[in-house]
Enzyme design. Structure first.
Site, PDB file in Angstrom:
ATOM      1  N   GLN A 164       1.072  -1.652  -0.039  1.00 18.34           N
ATOM      2  CA  GLN A 164       0.015  -0.267  -0.060  1.00 18.34           C
ATOM      3  C   GLN A 164       0.839   1.196   0.067  1.00 18.34           C
ATOM      4  O   GLN A 164       0.130   2.143   0.144  1.00 18.34           O
ATOM      5  CB  GLN A 164      -1.029  -0.271   1.518  1.00 18.34           C
ATOM      6  CG  GLN A 164      -2.309  -1.314   1.585  1.00 18.34           C
ATOM      7  CD  GLN A 164      -3.008  -1.433   2.779  1.00 18.34           C
ATOM      8  OE1 GLN A 164      -3.594  -1.105   2.987  1.00 18.34           O
ATOM      9  NE2 GLN A 164      -2.621  -2.242   3.230  1.00 18.34           N
ATOM     10  N   VAL A 166       4.351   4.034  -1.191  1.00 18.82           N
ATOM     11  CA  VAL A 166       4.132   4.463  -2.989  1.00 18.82           C
ATOM     12  C   VAL A 166       5.248   4.578  -2.876  1.00 18.82           C
ATOM     13  O   VAL A 166       5.653   5.961  -3.984  1.00 18.82           O
ATOM     14  CB  VAL A 166       2.957   5.507  -2.983  1.00 18.82           C
ATOM     15  CG1 VAL A 166       1.343   5.533  -3.376  1.00 18.82           C
ATOM     16  CG2 VAL A 166       3.424   6.844  -2.026  1.00 18.82           C
ATOM     17  N   HIS A 182      -1.181   0.706  -4.619  1.00 13.04           N
ATOM     18  CA  HIS A 182      -1.226   1.695  -4.871  1.00 13.04           C
ATOM     19  C   HIS A 182      -0.425   3.214  -5.521  1.00 13.04           C
ATOM     20  O   HIS A 182      -0.631   4.367  -5.499  1.00 13.04           O
ATOM     21  CB  HIS A 182      -1.260   2.858  -2.866  1.00 13.04           C
ATOM     22  CG  HIS A 182      -2.401   2.481  -2.309  1.00 13.04           C
ATOM     23  ND1 HIS A 182      -2.588   2.230  -0.648  1.00 13.04           N
ATOM     24  CD2 HIS A 182      -3.215   1.854  -2.613  1.00 13.04           C
ATOM     25  CE1 HIS A 182      -3.311   2.279  -0.719  1.00 13.04           C
ATOM     26  NE2 HIS A 182      -4.587   1.717  -1.230  1.00 13.04           N
ATOM     27  N   CYS A 190      -0.518  11.752 -16.194  1.00 14.09           N
ATOM     28  CA  CYS A 190      -2.029  12.896 -17.853  1.00 14.09           C
ATOM     29  C   CYS A 190      -3.413  12.144 -17.299  1.00 14.09           C
ATOM     30  O   CYS A 190      -3.838  10.828 -17.286  1.00 14.09           O
ATOM     31  CB  CYS A 190      -1.709  12.890 -18.361  1.00 14.09           C
ATOM     32  SG  CYS A 190      -2.754  14.515 -18.900  1.00 14.09           S
ATOM     33  N   CYS A 193      -4.819  12.010 -20.988  1.00 17.87           N
ATOM     34  CA  CYS A 193      -4.486  11.314 -21.414  1.00 17.87           C
ATOM     35  C   CYS A 193      -4.039  10.091 -21.465  1.00 17.87           C
ATOM     36  O   CYS A 193      -3.245   8.819 -21.987  1.00 17.87           O
ATOM     37  CB  CYS A 193      -3.360  11.298 -22.598  1.00 17.87           C
ATOM     38  SG  CYS A 193      -2.140  13.255 -22.084  1.00 17.87           S
ATOM     39  N   CYS A 245      -0.522  18.700 -18.975  1.00 19.31           N
ATOM     40  CA  CYS A 245       0.493  18.274 -19.637  1.00 19.31           C
ATOM     41  C   CYS A 245       1.343  18.213 -21.037  1.00 19.31           C
ATOM     42  O   CYS A 245       0.337  19.030 -21.605  1.00 19.31           O
ATOM     43  CB  CYS A 245      -0.470  16.493 -19.904  1.00 19.31           C
ATOM     44  SG  CYS A 245      -0.044  15.632 -21.264  1.00 19.31           S
ATOM     45  N   CYS A 248      -0.720  16.819 -24.330  1.00 18.87           N
ATOM     46  CA  CYS A 248      -2.831  17.057 -24.568  1.00 18.87           C
ATOM     47  C   CYS A 248      -2.911  18.669 -23.692  1.00 18.87           C
ATOM     48  O   CYS A 248      -4.213  18.362 -23.598  1.00 18.87           O
ATOM     49  CB  CYS A 248      -3.530  15.692 -23.787  1.00 18.87           C
ATOM     50  SG  CYS A 248      -3.424  15.193 -22.049  1.00 18.87           S
ATOM     51  N   GLY A 285       3.279  -4.198   8.856  1.00 17.74           N
ATOM     52  CA  GLY A 285       3.410  -2.845   8.821  1.00 17.74           C
ATOM     53  C   GLY A 285       2.071  -2.213   8.828  1.00 17.74           C
ATOM     54  O   GLY A 285       1.896  -1.380   8.005  1.00 17.74           O
ATOM     55  N   SER A 286       0.522  -2.690   8.453  1.00 16.00           N
ATOM     56  CA  SER A 286      -0.464  -1.892   8.249  1.00 16.00           C
ATOM     57  C   SER A 286      -1.670  -2.706   9.431  1.00 16.00           C
ATOM     58  O   SER A 286      -1.948  -3.365   9.969  1.00 16.00           O
ATOM     59  CB  SER A 286      -1.095  -2.406   7.126  1.00 16.00           C
ATOM     60  OG  SER A 286      -1.929  -1.439   6.366  1.00 16.00           O
TER      61      SER A 286
END
Length: 340
Positions: A164, A166, A182, A190, A193, A245, A248, A285-286
């Site tokens: 979980q 990042v 996650h 973006c 796009c 972005c 786009c 650890g959660s």
């Protein structure tokens, strides 16, 4: 998950030197804290606020399971295919504060709807993360990451590390395969796009767009690390500029799952497949407060699989565990490694 697209050939996450060599990392959770209340120039009110997150009320913090229970849990996992689910407690040893631990700072999380619907929310997020990015990017795998990578080769066979977090620290420590449930903070996606790009490249771009902040970056980073609310001065940077972005013109967002947003279905499917291939689920650890992680414990129970939960503090799935262990991850994993 696909690769992050065009990035530098040098990956700082490949350096697995101990985190204490580079000092504490940034408190990423504060980047996602909402401001209250926010109204943008059009007069719209800010998005609804979620309740503040902080330590869970419990006397279970600081408990230590006896060696006999730790060894019994190790024997349950020995020689079996194991799916591993990890949370924020895994990276506290790398200087990254958690959300629900005993010393967690209460904060109200920014939602996906707030980020996407309010320019000031995006300015707030990008200003905060620009101040903290270089500090965060210095985080290195801690002993818990390294021990887990070793145990996946010596004690059990890892069907996947479903994280979980990042921060990419499991990959840097050598665990494989790793599923970033996650997302990854070192990537930007973006929202129009769907193109992935490098967070490091965006960081350089935002520094060039905000020269006054860039000139004061070291002082702001030091203030953010010391202030009780993390980065009060950064919060006043409502004039912070961020780019669209380049392909786009859409809204760029860190490639992580915000509150109010769903994890990418292909990653969730891969995680359930890894659980299906496993005979046991190991949770490290959660607090399992959110359904995103809890669902894997519930699924393991329905499949009559062994569930071992190791966490310093209470979890939402304590009644569902085959064995519920207490203690510091580094200490328990080191014991398992020494005896495997």
């Amino acid at each position: 998950m696909s690769d992050a697209g065009p990035t530098s050939n040098v990956d700082p996450m490949n350096d697995v030197s101990p985190v204490n060599d580079v000092g504490p990392a940034a408190d990423v959770g504060r980047w996602f804290s909402t401001a209250a209340p926010v109204a943008d120039p059009s007069g719209r009110r800010g998005a609804p606020r979620l309740p503040a997150w902080g330590p869970m009320e419990s006397s279970d913090y600081g408990l230590q399971s006896p060696p006999s229970e730790l060894d019994a849990a190790r024997d349950l996992l020995r020689g079996r295919p194991v799916a591993v689910l990890t949370g924020a407690g895994m990276s506290t040893g790398s200087g990254l504060p958690d959300y629900r631990g005993r010393d967690a700072v209460p904060r109200s999380p920014m939602t996906y709807q707030e980020f996407m619907g309010h320019d000031l929310a995006r300015r707030r997020y990008w200003a905060r993360s620009t101040v903290g990015w270089e500090q965060f990017n210095r985080a290195r795998p801690g002993h818990a990451h390294q021990r887990l990578a070793t145990l996946g080769r010596t004690l059990f066979t890892t069907t996947a590390v479903i994280t979980q977090n990042v921060d990419g620290l499991h990959q840097a420590a050598g665990s494989s395969p790793v599923l970033d449930l996650h997302g990854r903070l070192d990537r930007v996606r973006c929202q129009s796009c769907d193109t992935l790009s490098s967070r490091a490249a965006l960081h350089a771009r935002m520094l060039s767009m905000n020269p006054e902040l860039a000139a004061r970056l070291p002082d702001l980073a030091a203030d953010a690390a010391q202030a009780p609310d993390g980065d009060a001065e950064v919060d006043r940077t409502s004039s912070f500029r961020y780019p669209p972005c380049p392909l786009c013109g859409g809204i760029l967002k860190p490639d992580v799952v915000f509150f109010g947003e769903s994890a990418r279905p292909e990653v969730v499917a891969a995680a359930f497949a890894a659980l299906e291939q496993a005979q046991a689920l190991l949770v490290l650890g959660s607090s399992l407060t959110v359904q995103s992680g809890l669902r894997f414990v519930r699924a393991a129970g329905r499949q009559h699989k062994t569930v071992v939960i190791l966490n310093d503090g209470p979890t939402r799935a304590d009644p569902d565990a085959t064995m519920r262990l207490h203690g510091r991850l580094e200490d328990v994993l080191e014991r398992w490694d020494a005896l495997s």
